[in-house]
Design an enzyme around this catalytic site. Structure first.
Site, short mmCIF file in Angstrom:
data_model
loop_
_atom_site.label_atom_id
_atom_site.label_comp_id
_atom_site.label_asym_id
_atom_site.label_seq_id
_atom_site.Cartn_x
_atom_site.Cartn_y
_atom_site.Cartn_z
N GLY A 12 0.84 -1.21 0.00
CA GLY A 12 0.00 0.00 0.00
C GLY A 12 0.87 1.25 0.00
N ARG A 74 0.47 -4.90 -4.76
CA ARG A 74 0.57 -5.90 -3.69
C ARG A 74 0.90 -7.24 -4.36
NH1 ARG A 74 -0.93 -3.85 1.18
NH2 ARG A 74 -2.53 -2.23 1.25
N ASN A 112 5.36 -4.79 6.04
CA ASN A 112 5.68 -6.16 6.48
C ASN A 112 5.87 -7.15 5.34
OD1 ASN A 112 5.98 -6.55 9.34
ND2 ASN A 112 3.93 -5.68 9.54
N ASP A 136 0.40 2.11 8.99
CA ASP A 136 -0.01 1.28 10.13
C ASP A 136 1.01 1.28 11.27
OD1 ASP A 136 -2.24 0.63 8.67
OD2 ASP A 136 -1.53 -1.34 8.06
N MET A 178 -7.94 3.49 9.55
CA MET A 178 -7.27 2.34 8.92
C MET A 178 -6.40 1.58 9.91
SD MET A 178 -6.19 3.08 5.03
CE MET A 178 -7.29 2.55 3.72
N ARG A 274 -23.88 7.63 13.87
CA ARG A 274 -23.45 7.65 12.46
C ARG A 274 -22.04 7.07 12.36
NH1 ARG A 274 -28.06 9.15 11.82
NH2 ARG A 274 -28.80 11.03 10.76
#
Ligand code: F6P
Length: 358
Positions: A12, A74, A112, A136, A178, A274
């Site tokens: 990503g 990917r 990773n 991340d 995320m 919401r």
């Protein structure tokens, strides 16, 4: 001696990739005689020999640019050794491209999965240097990956904007951040955005406990609640399931962690709730000043490692020092939020709920 450097970005994308590419290139051109080959779309380009001889000028004007000028894809590590319908031996194909290009080393920018393949190629005899990127922040051996701080700024801005509308309407707003396996981004942006509840994959939650926070705030004349939930957050029942079962269960119910939490709170407390999913906005656009600096530091250190012929390593930040780890020591080791992480303790001490039992 002229050095030929191959460079690729895999997995990503994230803000800071171009700044890091620029750092590697500029420092290499400054320090030694070199030629740089850009490999398109990560390992796909290395497998298929889809590459480009780069000019020095191509590394100019890209410091602030989001995404990656080399493209990315990917290419899962688990398939690297698999011979699929095209009958291509991917590992042999990558070694062949490296040899055909007469590379002296390969610089791989990724998370990773990228590092697992980088380690595999290193074990196969290629000279590989990794650079740790991912929003991340789940790569072992480095305090921070580049891309994380920019994504944190974006997610925090989302929470800030949601805050005012939540307060105006007296609503429960569930913001999905995320992070499928690791909750770093949700934890940090949740703290930065003043969330009342933070739900992360590492700490399975009970919806009853989240409902208690909403009700307690209502009793205290706080008609709104901000919940930051990681994409991969799960309740205690889901945590007992196998991954496939959990995904099927999620698909059969509310599709996403935030939709799930919002619906359960509507049912349980009868509040207006919401769900908001900023999604890939968190990976887009220009890197923050912090990430521009970190990416540049990482890129320059990679060039120093090339100069010193230190391979089979990946660049890292430890304390305030830019250093490196052996690929074999970090590849395949995810860095999840430890239950006793200091930021978790700080959040709890601030009265933020993680949806555990009181
Ligand atoms: O690895 C970064 C990341 O943005 C994760 O937070 C997220 O789970 C995943 O990538 C999304 O992947 P994709 O861009 O393939 O949808």
């Amino acid at each position: 001696m002229k050095r030929r450097i191959g460079i690729l970005t895999s997995g990503g994308d994230c803000p800071g990739l171009n700044a890091a590419i620029r750092g590697v290139a500029r420092a290499s051109y400054e320090m030694f005689d070199c030629e740089i080959v850009g490999i398109h779309d990560g390992y796909r380009g290395l497998i298929e020999g889809d590459t480009q001889e780069m000019e020095r000028s191509q590394f100019s004007g890209i410091l602030t640019l989001g995404g990656t000028i080399l493209g990315t894809s990917r290419t899962p590590f688990r398939n690297m050794r698999k011979i699929e319908d095209d009958h291509v031996d991917k590992v042999e194909a990558m070694k062949k491209t490296y040899k055909n290009l007469k590379l002296d080393c390969l610089v791989t920018l990724g998370g990773n999965g990228t590092h697992k393949t980088a380690n595999l190629l290193s074990e196969e005899g290629l000279n590989v240097i990794g650079l740790p990127k991912t929003i991340d922040n789940d790569l072992y051996g480095t305090d921070f990956t580049f891309g994380f701080h920019t994504a944190m700024d974006i997610a925090t801005d989302v929470i800030d904007r949601i805050h005012t509308t939540a307060a105006s309407h007296g609503r429960v707003m569930v913001i999905e951040i995320m992070g499928n396996k690791a909750g770093w981004l949700t934890l940090y942006s949740g703290v930065a955005g003043g969330a009342d509840v933070i739900l992360i994959p590492e700490i399975p939650y009970r919806i009853e406990e989240v409902a208690k926070v909403v009700e307690r705030r209502a009793r205290n004349n706080k008609g709104f609640t901000i919940i930051a939930v990681a994409e991969g957050a799960m309740n205690k029942e889901e945590a007992k399931m196998k991954k496939k079962e959990r995904e099927a269960n999620r698909a059969a119910t509310h599709y996403s962690a935030s939709a799930d939490v919002a619906q359960q709170l509507r049912d349980m407390v009868g509040v207006e709730a919401r769900a908001v999913v900023p999604g890939h906005i968190q990976r887009g656009g220009s890197p923050s000043a912090y990430d521009r600096v970190l990416s540049t530091q990482f890129g320059v250190h990679a060039a120093e490692l090339i100069r010193d012929e230190i391979f089979g390593v990946t660049v890292a930040l430890k304390g305030n020092q830019i250093t490196h780890n052996k690929l074999k020591d970090i590849a395949g080791v995810p860095k999840l939020v430890p239950l006793d992480d200091q930021m978790v303790t700080i959040a709890k001490d601030m009265g933020i709920s993680f949806g555990e039992k009181d």
